[in-house]
Design an enzyme around this catalytic site. Structure first.
Site: not given
Ligand code: CS2
Ligand code: MG
Length: 413
Positions: A223, A159, A413, A147, A294, A247, A273, A221, A350
């Site tokens: 996010h 992020y 975020w 990634r 995810r 993602e 996620e 990602d 992941e």
């Molecule tokens: C993220 C995570 O792994 C990922 O793809 O988006 O790091 C996420 O930010 C965290 O799990 C939040 O707790």
């Molecule tokens: Mg993520």
């Protein structure tokens, strides 16, 4: 086989983890991960105050019945706190059942469908040279999929560009007290600019492909920060660089947004996620709006629920890409690996590695060899928790960062 006790262990070896341990009257124990990053104590209370008392004297072998009892029996359904608590019970009962059978959990899920689970790691850098070094370091560790996240010119922190603590598998740094008498832990605040991000990201992938060639699977990602039309534009702009996936392009709760993105780009899409049930996916699966699921075992109601979700996704040719950052404990990671090995529609896993401190508390047996993860053949999940080591790391308040646009508006975020 009756449940004798259900104990909640909260420990913070670099970051907070909530673990449930169920013990049966014949002395078997099972573990389940209930960690909800930044809201850990809510799940600990849900388990201690509302779930553990219901488990005593129940038949530990009745996993499906216990799942339905906790899910339907609560009347209030879904949500991350509830589903993390249900997940912990479910995973602990699977651990016990597999130990009782003398088999690794994946055998009870149908046996191995592959020799190991392809893992992706997180390369990041504040600028291109730092990113390239990080990619090289991941390749040297054996990763075969990576990634890519980078700093954005003009923005201080972004992020996925790991601060040193997060890079080592620990929690995000939080702001020190804002006033001297103020001892609260407050989330760090970051500043975001989507237009700067959209201009920069394609140039990063162009540079990474030029350096590492066409074969290496690359992921990214978003996010949750783009609007659907911005995500559509990014997906199109990244097509020449052949991403494995893009993602969380848009906020997850808006399933219809994925229709618009899908109409504009062939870049594969992954989401889920922050989801906690199959109902978060119904439009996405039936209309084939995504390519990868995810979810985490920890946040989706456990092995029972995630297995059903993945089987449902398989009907539409959609594959797994289970969540595996360091806020999923080694117990949650092991549960994911057993599913990865067993289900036919596995895609990728992941794998952000836990810190040495975390691995002192959680004794794991899973392996990472030539880019592939394997849960090991230890009966059960293959993870045990060392109570003494856990007690040495008491809970510490911590939060994920909060994001604002340059004019101060709160953003995703
Ligand atoms: C993220 C995570 O792994 C990922 O793809 O988006 O790091 C996420 O930010 C965290 O799990 C939040 O707790
Ligand atoms: Mg993520």
């Amino acid at each position: 086989m009756k449940i004798r006790s259900a104990d909640v262990i909260v420990t913070s070896p670099g970051r907070n983890f909530v673990t449930l341990r169920i013990t049966t009257d014949d002395g078997l124990t099972g573990l389940g991960d209930a960690t909800l990053n930044g809201r850990e104590l809510a799940v600990a209370s849900y388990l201690r105050d509302h779930v553990a008392p219901l488990l005593i004297e129940r038949d530990a072998t009745r996993i499906e019945d216990t799942w339905q009892y906790l899910y339907r029996g609560a009347y209030w359904r879904r949500g991350p706190v509830t589903m993390a608590a249900v997940a912990a019970v479910d995973t602990a009962l699977w651990d016990i059942k597999a130990k009782a059978a003398g088999m690794p959990l994946y055998q009870l899920l149908g046996g191995a469908s592959r020799i190991g689970a392809l893992a992706y790691g997180h390369a990041s850098g504040r600028d291109l040279p730092e990113l390239m070094d990080s990619v090289r370091a991941h390749l040297a560790q054996g990763y075969r999929a990576i990634r890519i996240q980078t700093g954005i010119p003009g923005l201080d922190s972004v992020y996925g560009v790991a601060a040193s603590s997060a890079a080592a598998g620990d929690r995000y740094d939080y702001e020190p007290a804002r006033r001297s008498a103020d001892t609260r832990a407050l989330p760090v605040e970051e500043t975001w600019d989507t237009r700067a991000y959209l201009r920069h990201v394609p140039t990063v992938f162009e540079a990474v492909r030029a350096e590492f060639g066409p074969e290496l699977p690359l992921l990214h990602d978003g996010h949750h920060r783009m609007t659907p039309i911005q995500a559509a534009r990014l997906g199109k702009a990244l097509e020449p660089y052949d991403l494995f996936w893009l993602e969380d392009a848009t906020p997850g709760e808006d399933q219809a947004a994925l229709r618009l993105i899908r109409q504009h780009t062939t870049t594969p899409l992954a989401i889920g996620e922050v989801f906690n049930s199959v109902y978060d996916y119904t439009t996405l699966l039936s209309e084939r709006l995504i390519d990868y699921v995810r979810s985490a075992v920890t946040h989706t109601g456990g092995v029972t629920a995630l297995r059903k979700l993945l089987d449902h996704a398989a009907v539409y040719g959609i594959r797994s890409g289970l969540h595996g950052p360091t806020d999923i404990s080694p117990v949650g990671m092991a549960a994911a690996l057993h599913l990865d090995l067993a289900v036919h529609n596995f895609g990728i896993q992941e794998f952000m590695q836990h810190s040495a401190r975390t691995l002192e508390v959680f004794r794991t047996s899973y392996t990472f060899t030539d880019g592939l993860l394997h849960p090991s053949d230890t009966p059960g999940l293959g993870v045990e928790l060392d109570d003494e080591a856990a007690a040495a790391f008491p809970y510490e308040p911590a939060y994920l960062p909060v994001n604002r646009l340059q004019d101060g508006t709160v953003h995703d975020w």
